[in-house]
Design a protein around this motif. Structure first.
Motif, PDB file in Angstrom:
ATOM      1  N   VAL A  45       0.717  -1.229   0.096  1.00  0.00           N
ATOM      2  CA  VAL A  45       0.084  -0.231  -0.083  1.00  0.00           C
ATOM      3  C   VAL A  45       0.613   1.170   0.070  1.00  0.00           C
ATOM      4  CG1 VAL A  45      -2.061  -1.008   0.852  1.00  0.00           C
ATOM      5  CG2 VAL A  45      -0.360  -0.141   2.476  1.00  0.00           C
ATOM      6  N   ASN A  64      -1.114   2.308  -3.030  1.00  0.00           N
ATOM      7  CA  ASN A  64      -2.068   3.060  -2.750  1.00  0.00           C
ATOM      8  C   ASN A  64      -1.384   4.224  -1.930  1.00  0.00           C
ATOM      9  OD1 ASN A  64      -3.200   0.647  -3.558  1.00  0.00           O
ATOM     10  ND2 ASN A  64      -5.216   1.135  -2.426  1.00  0.00           N
ATOM     11  N   ARG A 102      -3.917   8.170  -3.415  1.00  0.00           N
ATOM     12  CA  ARG A 102      -4.432   7.405  -2.464  1.00  0.00           C
ATOM     13  C   ARG A 102      -3.888   7.720  -1.120  1.00  0.00           C
ATOM     14  NH1 ARG A 102      -4.274   2.632  -6.721  1.00  0.00           N
ATOM     15  NH2 ARG A 102      -5.292   3.525  -8.416  1.00  0.00           N
ATOM     16  N   TYR A 144      -2.063   6.154   1.472  1.00  0.00           N
ATOM     17  CA  TYR A 144      -1.130   5.643   2.360  1.00  0.00           C
ATOM     18  C   TYR A 144       0.215   6.349   2.324  1.00  0.00           C
ATOM     19  CZ  TYR A 144      -4.251   1.616   3.256  1.00  0.00           C
ATOM     20  OH  TYR A 144      -5.358   0.948   3.707  1.00  0.00           O
ATOM     21  N   SER A 169      -6.191  -7.655   2.357  1.00  0.00           N
ATOM     22  CA  SER A 169      -6.082  -6.653   1.284  1.00  0.00           C
ATOM     23  C   SER A 169      -4.873  -5.904   1.301  1.00  0.00           C
ATOM     24  CB  SER A 169      -6.985  -5.498   1.496  1.00  0.00           C
ATOM     25  OG  SER A 169      -6.893  -5.112   2.896  1.00  0.00           O
ATOM     26  N   HIS A 170      -3.913  -6.130   2.244  1.00  0.00           N
ATOM     27  CA  HIS A 170      -2.603  -5.711   2.056  1.00  0.00           C
ATOM     28  C   HIS A 170      -1.285  -6.562   1.669  1.00  0.00           C
ATOM     29  CE1 HIS A 170      -3.227  -1.678   4.392  1.00  0.00           C
ATOM     30  NE2 HIS A 170      -4.256  -2.464   4.401  1.00  0.00           N
TER      31      HIS A 170
END
Ligand SMILES: *[C@@H]1O[C@H](CO)[C@@H](O)[C@H](O)[C@H]1NC(C)=O
Ligand SMILES: *[C@@H]1O[C@H](CO)[C@@H](O)[C@H](O)[C@H]1NC(C)=O
Ligand SMILES: *[C@@H]1O[C@H](CO)[C@@H](O)[C@H](O)[C@H]1NC(C)=O
Length: 711
Positions: A68, A72, A78, A80, A577-578
């Motif tokens: 991320v 992201n 995004r 992060y 999700s990471h």
């Protein structure tokens, strides 16, 4: 030979008469002694190719997909970032460019394009590059690695020039305003690492000044004026000659004694001298490397420091970020100052400290490693100044430290190590010469003076094997310079085609052996002989070296793994999700003895077959072709603060079991290891001839996949 006349010998001869190229009155920057070649013109081969390929397929080539702080990150709009100064994705960019173009990998080049497109298309009104601070303010540091990445990209793919150069110049203008505004946004990491931005600024001056010379030169001087002055630190008065834990507090700013800063700052003198033309910095460069490694260096050629530099103990950590920054600095000093010692040490750091700190599949890395580290798991307590209890494990972000709240910087910064090693393997010398500066398998294509197209291809198993095979194709006569390491024995030789071998006559300072290469195809065989080197280390211990390799006790490992933990909460698995399934954190327990003293007089070298292709991967247990055998015995040697205590002193080394033979293997392949040995006098006779070697016999160990190893 008639074509001798059209070859420009002057630069090569000049180099060999003065060695340090002179200032040219019309130039702002001193020329390089060994000039870098464009990123992408040097390609890895052999094990170096396998290593970069594994990186491309492992974590470094997949961060853009799932990690991320890259995929992201605030840099791509995004949310992060692990720090408000937004360095994570910037670090990533600095390595993904040389990795993508070194491998010529379209998928990775796509990642580069994705990132550049986003950043360039989202430059705000004020021209700032990347995310601002949460309060809208600007801090310079987080841009430095990104800018270094851009310089590499414009070399590797000039089609980016028209889009990227205006962004770089706009940033130079903004930075100029900030520096003249009382160094606004230039403090802390930025001011400690100002030389990284000086490198980008110098690159612009040399490659694309675009009529902006004055701005660029002013920025060089302003960056220097606002920076921590490293020449002050590298002085007899300030440089700490020992473990800071034991010294009275001398009030040295933390920025100077931070291990990554120090690794980065080894190049300070080289960078600053290029525009100040201050030749006293040649001695400073030399002192900075000498003192750093004399007082804070490990046998594996890493700077010892678990956040803060910590003396020479094998029971203290060396940080992975520090390792790759040290390599980058040393290769830069070799190019600008030209002493062979810088290149020798760069190889030693790469082949020992960098290789040991990642798993062979390049999905996991350590934050710190110890020269004596016979296990790698969560420690019950730690000896470190500021590294937490999982800092020695291999994982995704084994990073959290309470005091400085250190962040997963190594995750995004460590992959610059080998791609930049490759970019620095070959160098340009004068107008008609090429040099092999950092030895290893690779190829280079370059166009020299008068359109002389040259390709050099080097096949070798070095540093495991001792012979390098070159195929050179040159349109016209050229000069080829081969680096001869300091450890090379006088019997080392070079042979052209089938002609008789000749001995080497390296330049005393640069270590370069000069060869004149005729037009057409030339085959060279370069053989380096090395003797066993027993290095004396503190407390009557020794480290064992052969060529550039450090050797370590082979210790059998029991390996288990679990899904990765987060840097700021290493007790719980990261959310799915990471993660991707390949991302694991490892624990390695010793499954054989490690508390061993050796008798160095009994070492025998078992050389591997030089002709065999190396296994892929090679930097893994059972990978390297050669090893050593040594007589030794187990002794009493305890654990202190979670890791092996300082090696017992001479009077305290009593064998607790009968002497036997032990195997020493290249340190980089031994993820758990002992490499700074107490010695005992036993003699080869103390074990019978037919005593069988006991230990690891099989090839690479397959990690056991077990969840929840440590909770
Ligand atoms: C990362 O961004 C993508 C695209 O916006 C989004 O689909 C994904 O959920 C994000 N991942 C995380 C962990 O926030
Ligand atoms: C390295 O530094 C030490 C301590 O200042 C000095 O004694 C030694 O001569 C230096 N070595 C070299 C090669 O300059
Ligand atoms: C592993 O090391 C420990 C000490 O840390 C030692 O007690 C143990 O015997 C070693 N394991 C094996 C299998 O030798």
């Amino acid at each position: 030979m008639s074509n001798m006349k059209i070859v420009d010998l002057a630069p090569v001869l000049l180099l060999y008469s003065t060695l340090v190229a002179p200032a040219q009155s019309d130039s702002e920057l001193l020329p390089y002694v060994f000039e870098p070649l464009p990123v992408g013109s040097i390609k890895p081969r052999g094990w170096l190719h396998d290593t970069l390929r594994a990186m491309g397929d492992g974590l470094p080539g997949n961060m853009a997909e799932f990690y991320v702080y890259v995929s992201n990150s605030t840099w791509v709009g995004r949310g992060y970032q692990y720090t408000p100064i937004a360095e994570g994705a910037s670090y990533w960019f600095n390595y993904i460019v040389p990795l993508a173009y070194g491998l010529d990998d379209e998928r990775l080049k796509g990642q580069v394009k994705w990132f550049v497109d986003y950043v360039v298309d989202h430059i705000p009104e004020d021209g700032w590059v990347g995310p601002p601070l949460p309060d809208g303010g600007h801090d310079l540091w987080g841009r430095f690695p990104f800018m270094l990445g851009l310089t590499q990209l414009l070399e590797a793919d000039p089609s980016y020039v028209s889009r990227v150069l205006p962004v770089m110049f706009r940033f130079q203008e903004i930075m100029n305003g900030m520096l003249h505004d009382n160094n606004r946004g230039y403090s802390g990491w930025g001011a400690a690492r100002g030389h990284d931005m000086m490198m980008t600024t110098q690159w612009l001056l040399e490659h694309h000044p675009e009529g902006q010379k004055q701005l660029l030169v002013d920025n060089l001087w302003m960056l220097k004026a606002g920076a921590f002055d490293w020449s002050q630190f590298f002085s007899k008065a300030m440089f700490p000659k020992g473990n800071l834990d034991m010294l009275p507090d001398a009030g040295i700013p933390f920025e100077f004694v931070h291990v990554v800063n120090l690794g980065q700052a080894l190049k300070w003198s080289g960078v600053v001298r290029r525009f100040t033309h201050d030749d006293t910095l040649i001695q400073t460069a030399w002192d900075s490397v000498n003192w750093t490694f004399t007082y804070h260096g490990s046998a594996a050629s890493a700077i010892v420091g678990d956040e803060r530099i910590a003396g020479t103990s094998p029971s203290r950590g060396a940080e992975l970020c520090g390792v790759v920054e040290t390599m980058h600095s040393l290769s830069y000093l070799f190019k600008t100052i030209g002493n062979k010692a810088f290149a020798d040490r760069c190889e030693a750091t790469a082949f020992n400290s960098l290789t040991v700190m990642t798993t062979a599949d390049h999905w996991a890395h350590q934050y710190v490693s110890l020269t004596n580290l016979p296990f790698s798991h969560r420690l019950p307590e730690t000896p470190f100044w500021n590294v937490n209890d999982v800092g020695v494990t291999y994982g995704l972000e084994p990073h959290f430290a309470e005091l400085t709240r250190s962040k997963p910087c190594c995750t995004t910064n460590h992959p610059q190590g080998f791609p930049k090693f490759v970019s620095n393997m070959f160098v340009k010398v004068g107008r008609s010469g090429l040099g092999h500066a950092l030895l290893g398998p690779g190829s280079v294509t370059a166009t020299l003076f008068r359109d002389n197209t040259v390709t050099i291809d080097c096949e070798t198993t070095y540093p495991f094997g001792s012979t390098l095979f070159y195929t050179i194709n040159a349109k016209k006569t050229m000069y080829f310079l081969l680096r001869v390491p300091e450890w090379a024995l006088p019997s080392s030789f070079i042979r052209e085609g089938t002609s008789p071998p000749s001995l080497l006559t390296p330049n005393k300072k640069t270590g370069m052996h000069l060869l004149k290469i005729a037009p057409g195809r030339t085959l060279l065989t370069y053989t380096l002989h090395s003797a066993l080197r027993i290095e004396s280390r503190p407390r009557d211990t020794v480290a064992v070296h052969l060529g550039p390799l450090l050797y370590a006790l082979e210790i059998q490992a029991l390996v288990s793994s679990q899904p990765a933990r987060a840097w700021n909460d290493n007790r719980h698995k990261l959310p799915d999700s990471h993660l991707v399934p390949q991302v694991l954190d490892y624990a390695m327990h010793n499954a054989s003895a490690w508390a061993v003293a050796i008798d160095p007089s009994t070492i025998t070298i078992v050389r591997g077959d030089e002709q065999l292709p190396l296994p892929n991967p090679v930097w893994t247990p059972g990978g390297p072709p050669g090893w050593m055998e040594v007589v030794g015995c187990e002794i009493e040697w305890g654990i202190e603060r979670g890791v092996p205590a300082e090696p017992p002193l001479k009077g305290q080394r009593r064998c607790t079991a009968p002497p036997r033979k032990w195997r020493l293997v290249p340190y980089g392949s031994a993820k758990i290891h002992i490499a700074e040995f107490p010695t005992v006098e036993l003699g080869a006779e103390s074990v019978s001839e037919d005593t069988e070697y006991v230990g690891l016999k099989e090839g690479p160990q397959v990690p056991l996949r077990e969840e929840k190893y440590d909770l």
